[in-house]
Write a protein that holds these residues in place. Structure first.
Motif, PDB file in Angstrom:
ATOM      1  N   ASN B  17       0.809  -1.225   0.000  1.00 40.83           N
ATOM      2  CA  ASN B  17       0.000   0.000   0.000  1.00 40.83           C
ATOM      3  C   ASN B  17       0.845   1.279   0.000  1.00 40.83           C
ATOM      4  OD1 ASN B  17      -2.268  -1.611   0.122  1.00 40.83           O
ATOM      5  ND2 ASN B  17      -2.212  -1.677   2.366  1.00 40.83           N
ATOM      6  N   LYS B  18       2.147   1.101  -0.152  1.00 44.24           N
ATOM      7  CA  LYS B  18       3.074   2.234  -0.175  1.00 44.24           C
ATOM      8  C   LYS B  18       2.987   3.118   1.074  1.00 44.24           C
ATOM      9  CE  LYS B  18       3.480   2.106  -5.118  1.00 44.24           C
ATOM     10  NZ  LYS B  18       3.319   2.720  -6.415  1.00 44.24           N
ATOM     11  N   GLU B  19       2.667   2.536   2.211  1.00 50.90           N
ATOM     12  CA  GLU B  19       2.643   3.314   3.456  1.00 50.90           C
ATOM     13  C   GLU B  19       4.056   3.314   4.032  1.00 50.90           C
ATOM     14  OE1 GLU B  19      -0.614   2.413   6.096  1.00 50.90           O
ATOM     15  OE2 GLU B  19      -1.640   1.382   4.460  1.00 50.90           O
ATOM     16  N   TYR B  20       4.931   4.058   3.393  1.00 51.86           N
ATOM     17  CA  TYR B  20       6.353   3.972   3.703  1.00 51.86           C
ATOM     18  C   TYR B  20       6.714   4.505   5.081  1.00 51.86           C
ATOM     19  CZ  TYR B  20       6.867   2.602  -1.113  1.00 51.86           C
ATOM     20  OH  TYR B  20       6.772   1.926  -2.284  1.00 51.86           O
ATOM     21  N   ARG B  21       5.966   5.495   5.539  1.00 49.27           N
ATOM     22  CA  ARG B  21       6.280   6.055   6.843  1.00 49.27           C
ATOM     23  C   ARG B  21       6.050   5.009   7.944  1.00 49.27           C
ATOM     24  NH1 ARG B  21       4.838  12.049   8.046  1.00 49.27           N
ATOM     25  NH2 ARG B  21       6.959  12.417   8.802  1.00 49.27           N
ATOM     26  N   ALA B  22       4.868   4.381   7.908  1.00 46.49           N
ATOM     27  CA  ALA B  22       4.548   3.346   8.899  1.00 46.49           C
ATOM     28  C   ALA B  22       5.516   2.176   8.775  1.00 46.49           C
ATOM     29  CB  ALA B  22       3.114   2.866   8.704  1.00 46.49           C
ATOM     30  N   LEU B  23       5.849   1.850   7.536  1.00 48.22           N
ATOM     31  CA  LEU B  23       6.769   0.737   7.295  1.00 48.22           C
ATOM     32  C   LEU B  23       8.132   1.031   7.910  1.00 48.22           C
ATOM     33  CD1 LEU B  23       7.229  -1.966   5.889  1.00 48.22           C
ATOM     34  CD2 LEU B  23       7.871  -0.740   3.827  1.00 48.22           C
ATOM     35  N   LYS B  24       8.594   2.270   7.714  1.00 50.21           N
ATOM     36  CA  LYS B  24       9.884   2.661   8.273  1.00 50.21           C
ATOM     37  C   LYS B  24       9.896   2.495   9.792  1.00 50.21           C
ATOM     38  CE  LYS B  24      12.520   6.634   9.542  1.00 50.21           C
ATOM     39  NZ  LYS B  24      12.708   8.073   9.523  1.00 50.21           N
ATOM     40  N   GLU B  25       8.815   2.948  10.436  1.00 46.76           N
ATOM     41  CA  GLU B  25       8.717   2.838  11.906  1.00 46.76           C
ATOM     42  C   GLU B  25       8.840   1.383  12.346  1.00 46.76           C
ATOM     43  OE1 GLU B  25       8.637   5.267  14.096  1.00 46.76           O
ATOM     44  OE2 GLU B  25       8.837   6.630  12.373  1.00 46.76           O
ATOM     45  N   LYS B  26       8.046   0.534  11.706  1.00 50.14           N
ATOM     46  CA  LYS B  26       8.032  -0.900  12.045  1.00 50.14           C
ATOM     47  C   LYS B  26       9.418  -1.521  11.848  1.00 50.14           C
ATOM     48  CE  LYS B  26       3.760  -2.049  13.065  1.00 50.14           C
ATOM     49  NZ  LYS B  26       3.507  -2.581  14.405  1.00 50.14           N
ATOM     50  N   LEU B  27      10.039  -1.195  10.712  1.00 51.71           N
ATOM     51  CA  LEU B  27      11.328  -1.801  10.386  1.00 51.71           C
ATOM     52  C   LEU B  27      12.397  -1.396  11.398  1.00 51.71           C
ATOM     53  CD1 LEU B  27      11.524  -1.573   6.483  1.00 51.71           C
ATOM     54  CD2 LEU B  27      11.401  -3.638   7.876  1.00 51.71           C
ATOM     55  N   SER B  28      12.342  -0.123  11.836  1.00 53.51           N
ATOM     56  CA  SER B  28      13.378   0.372  12.750  1.00 53.51           C
ATOM     57  C   SER B  28      13.346  -0.359  14.089  1.00 53.51           C
ATOM     58  CB  SER B  28      13.204   1.869  13.003  1.00 53.51           C
ATOM     59  OG  SER B  28      12.943   2.526  11.802  1.00 53.51           O
ATOM     60  N   GLU B  29      12.165  -0.914  14.422  1.00 54.81           N
ATOM     61  CA  GLU B  29      12.062  -1.638  15.696  1.00 54.81           C
ATOM     62  C   GLU B  29      12.628  -3.050  15.591  1.00 54.81           C
ATOM     63  OE1 GLU B  29       7.940  -1.564  16.661  1.00 54.81           O
ATOM     64  OE2 GLU B  29       7.902   0.632  16.692  1.00 54.81           O
ATOM     65  N   LEU B  30      12.796  -3.518  14.361  1.00 56.48           N
ATOM     66  CA  LEU B  30      13.238  -4.903  14.175  1.00 56.48           C
ATOM     67  C   LEU B  30      14.741  -5.055  14.363  1.00 56.48           C
ATOM     68  CD1 LEU B  30      11.399  -6.200  10.982  1.00 56.48           C
ATOM     69  CD2 LEU B  30      10.883  -6.693  13.367  1.00 56.48           C
ATOM     70  N   ASN B  31      15.147  -6.285  14.630  1.00 57.34           N
ATOM     71  CA  ASN B  31      16.540  -6.683  14.569  1.00 57.34           C
ATOM     72  C   ASN B  31      17.006  -6.521  13.111  1.00 57.34           C
ATOM     73  OD1 ASN B  31      18.804  -8.552  14.288  1.00 57.34           O
ATOM     74  ND2 ASN B  31      18.279  -8.986  16.418  1.00 57.34           N
ATOM     75  N   LYS B  32      18.277  -6.111  12.907  1.00 61.20           N
ATOM     76  CA  LYS B  32      18.724  -5.857  11.535  1.00 61.20           C
ATOM     77  C   LYS B  32      18.646  -7.097  10.635  1.00 61.20           C
ATOM     78  CE  LYS B  32      20.631  -2.212  13.615  1.00 61.20           C
ATOM     79  NZ  LYS B  32      21.117  -2.091  14.992  1.00 61.20           N
ATOM     80  N   ALA B  33      18.943  -8.264  11.226  1.00 58.04           N
ATOM     81  CA  ALA B  33      18.911  -9.484  10.415  1.00 58.04           C
ATOM     82  C   ALA B  33      17.485  -9.734   9.917  1.00 58.04           C
ATOM     83  CB  ALA B  33      19.409 -10.675  11.224  1.00 58.04           C
ATOM     84  N   ASP B  34      16.500  -9.479  10.776  1.00 58.77           N
ATOM     85  CA  ASP B  34      15.114  -9.693  10.371  1.00 58.77           C
ATOM     86  C   ASP B  34      14.673  -8.647   9.357  1.00 58.77           C
ATOM     87  OD1 ASP B  34      14.886 -11.874  12.036  1.00 58.77           O
ATOM     88  OD2 ASP B  34      14.243 -10.660  13.747  1.00 58.77           O
ATOM     89  N   ALA B  35      15.031  -7.370   9.605  1.00 61.36           N
ATOM     90  CA  ALA B  35      14.668  -6.312   8.669  1.00 61.36           C
ATOM     91  C   ALA B  35      15.270  -6.610   7.297  1.00 61.36           C
ATOM     92  CB  ALA B  35      15.160  -4.965   9.181  1.00 61.36           C
ATOM     93  N   ALA B  36      16.519  -7.089   7.287  1.00 62.89           N
ATOM     94  CA  ALA B  36      17.175  -7.423   6.023  1.00 62.89           C
ATOM     95  C   ALA B  36      16.399  -8.521   5.310  1.00 62.89           C
ATOM     96  CB  ALA B  36      18.620  -7.861   6.269  1.00 62.89           C
ATOM     97  N   GLU B  37      15.939  -9.508   6.081  1.00 60.78           N
ATOM     98  CA  GLU B  37      15.191 -10.607   5.474  1.00 60.78           C
ATOM     99  C   GLU B  37      13.927 -10.090   4.796  1.00 60.78           C
ATOM    100  OE1 GLU B  37      14.812 -14.058   7.898  1.00 60.78           O
ATOM    101  OE2 GLU B  37      13.048 -14.748   6.819  1.00 60.78           O
TER     102      GLU B  37
END
Lengths: 450, 450
Positions: B17-37
């Motif tokens: 849905n191209k909700e990049y702002r919300a996506l960015k927030e969620k990703l920043s909370e993740l472990n880097k290995a998971d975000a990379a996945e």
């Protein structure tokens, strides 16, 4: 050998002259791994004598670097009380490794002299299955509480640091020992001294259960670049941690097991040179028998086509080349797929992709091999076009079958919950042998029109 | 997949849905290995868009967890300036890993935008040979001086800690950057704050040189249970450190290479599913050709005994069983010895012990196999005592030859400075095939008195 030769010779001379006091001084200055290496070189009778001269803590730490055989030898040579003192000093996971290999009555006697706490822990640890996360964890780590300040945390690390296997990752637990968070010393360094641990800890903790596979623990540590990983019991209470250096040993052991399984052997527990002839024979005979009996099927294929062989004896001379190439082509594919699965790069759902990839690779490789072979045949057997066609077509088909079978069977094994490693060279070769002979003789019959 | 399925689907929905702002927030909370996945799962067009929304430091750290293909894809999709900023943020060893795979002109362009210090370091690192200690070291670590107090050391760790790959082992250098000592943070914790580093550091430092083999570095870290190992240049100046997590990758890569070599393949650089068909074919054909040509020798052995085969055609049917069992028996021994050498458990001087052990194991195993086979022959071919004797004697001799050849040849390879892994199943099988046929037919001729 890591130590310089002169130093080693100096130590050996001191031991030979029974200058134990000087020897003790020299040894205490060494790294434990090096000191252990020197002790290994002593005659069995002298080993306990020298070991006893060492300072208790140094001796216990050094002990965990000794080979298993030397450990057993030492434990039986010194008094139970001395042995128990060592067990007490060891980290629980190392103590368990030693005890697991000793006869049950010796273990019982040794545990009588250790502290009640050590005894309880060891008994608990001895119950975890051999390949479980519980079996490789250690109970010595730094606990913190959410209400502590960073300063208090540093205090606590100073107090318990010496007895913990690592201090660099600390675990935060509640009153019921449930895991609430994790914080690294690096993070502590960056915080103000009066910050509360609860405010800066990472509460999204990644952990394993005691009964999870130790390979899973190794995989997680590798994936997240952790220095240690917490282990919780059924009630989610923190019971231990797994440190990265133990994981390195797990990885090497698992790799060794894969090498052994892939060469049709049962995994062995000890290094090759320390394994007895009977045990080696026992580990090897089962698969050799299974494969020998399977090879008889291939023999009966040959028997079946005896008339054809009588009719055209030259056909026999190409059999080793065909079955050999088929076996090698198949084991290449099987090895890549088995390794890919061990590293989690290939999963069950990739079977179709693997098949398609192997098919294309095999047609390329098979055609190239057939061309080279054809040129050779034209030189060795001039004027026999039938032979060229039979052998070339058989070669391409054999390589294609070998590679697709070799690529797909390990995945099938995994889907059937079997270890993919058993589908390695030996079994693939045996299967491909039979298949390639059937292909070869069928094609011969068809082309020769017999 | 490490992440929970729901979370993954939530992220996927946000991206769709191209909700990049919300996506960015969620990703920043993740472990880097998971975000990379998660990023790996995005369509190639969306990947740079999402990546750009991330915070610079988080993005750079996450970057090093991406697969090599994704890294290359990203670097070419974003502007040179953005790419250079990432290169600047990465630890030098990770940056070098990325740059090594890019075309030279792209590397040149990227380095123009990085800081001079990064550029200098990267150029230096790019020059270390691929399997050297220099190629896996990192330049970001904590330096201390002998004259510092423990308190000053803690201050320094706080300052540079965030940019160092590890802070837990600190290295003490003199004015000329020569390595003088090493001290762990654990040791610092146990000392008084005004103690001098020079008084408590360990001055017997174990290190490697930049051009030493990376396997040697891995071995040392494993042996001493270090978290990191210092690397010095020709003038003994400290230029970098190797951390244990990089060593874990080295161990897995070296094991994969051994698996590939032992299955007669050239080592591949990428995971199986990401390797192209042409490259796979190229890695496999060389050894298949060599082994195919060698197998022709075995074929000519068969040709040589054609008269004997005509005289007693039944002999042919036992060939697959004999050569197969010989090959399997030989590759068992070869595998154990090759693995033992990789783990430094077996050395060149053990050749005699290996030979003697394999000889005894093979007589045990060979006799057992021959007995089982003999019983089977009595059932299938009743009243053919000559056949029983020929096949049984050949089987015992074949297994004995296979196991001694398989055990000794890898050691010979090592003594000749070749990689023992090439003496694995495929080559051993090919050699044993020829040897076992010669044994078989010689015995047949002798016993049949033809």
């Amino acid at each position: 050998m890591e130590m310089e030769k002169e130093l080693f010779e100096e130590l050996t001379a001191l031991a030979a002259n029974k200058e134990y006091r000087a020897l003790k001084e020299k040894l205490s200055e060494l790294n434990k791994a090096d000191a252990a290496e020197f002790l290994e070189s002593l005659p069995p009778k002298q080993l306990p004598v020298v070991f006893r001269t060492l300072h208790k803590e140094f001796a216990a730490e050094l002990f965990s670097y000794l080979a298993q055989e030397t450990q057993e030898q030492l434990i039986t040579a010194i008094t139970d009380k001395e042995a128990s003192a060592i067990i007490d000093e060891l980290y629980v996971d190392d103590a368990v490794d030693v005890l697991e290999e000793l006869p049950a009555n010796v273990v019982k006697k040794l545990l009588q002299h250790t502290s009640p706490e050590t005894r309880r822990l060891i008994n608990q640890f001895l119950n975890y299955p051999e390949s479980s996360a519980g079996s490789i964890m250690t109970a010595e780590f730094v606990h913190l509480k959410k209400e502590m300040t960073v300063n208090q945390a540093f205090e606590r690390i100073r107090q318990v640091g010496l007895d913990s296997e690592t201090v660099y990752t600390c675990y935060v637990t509640d009153a019921n020992r449930r895991l609430e968070g994790v914080i690294t010393v690096r993070r502590l360094f960056l915080a103000d001294l009066d910050t509360l641990i609860g405010d800066i800890m990472d509460d999204d903790v990644i952990f394993v259960h005691t009964y999870d596979d130790r390979e899973e623990a190794a995989r997680i540590i590798g994936r997240y670049d952790f220095l240690s990983l917490p282990v919780v019991d059924q009630e989610n209470r923190l019971v231990g941690i797994i440190t990265i250096d133990d994981v390195m040993d797990v990885i090497q052991e698992e790799n060794t097991e894969d090498f052994e399984r892939m060469a049709a052997m049962l995994p062995s527990q000890r290094p090759y040179l320390k394994t007895g002839v009977w045990e080696l024979a026992k580990n090897r005979i089962l698969w050799l028998l299974v494969l020998m009996i399977s090879a008889m099927i291939t023999g009966s294929v040959l028997g079946h086509y005896q008339n054809l062989i009588q009719f055209m004896p030259i056909l026999v001379t190409f059999i080793p080349m065909l079955t050999g190439t088929g076996g090698n082509a198949g084991s290449q594919s099987a090895t890549m797929v088995i390794r890919g699965m061990a590293l989690d790069e290939i999963e069950g759902k990739d079977m179709g992709r693997v098949f398609w990839k192997e098919l294309r690779v095999s047609l390329l490789v098979g055609t190239a091999l057939a061309l080279v072979n054809c040129i050779r045949l034209m030189i060795t057997y001039p004027g026999e076009p039938m032979v060229y066609i039979i052998v070339s077509v058989s070669l391409v088909l054999t390589v294609a079958l070998a590679k697709t079978i070799g690529g797909v069977l390990p995945i099938v094994a995994k889907l059937c919950k079997a270890d993919p490693a058993i589908m390695a060279s030996p079994l693939i070769t045996t299967i491909v042998d039979a298949v390639s002979l059937i292909v070869y003789f069928s094609i011969s019959l068809k082309i020769l029109g017999v």
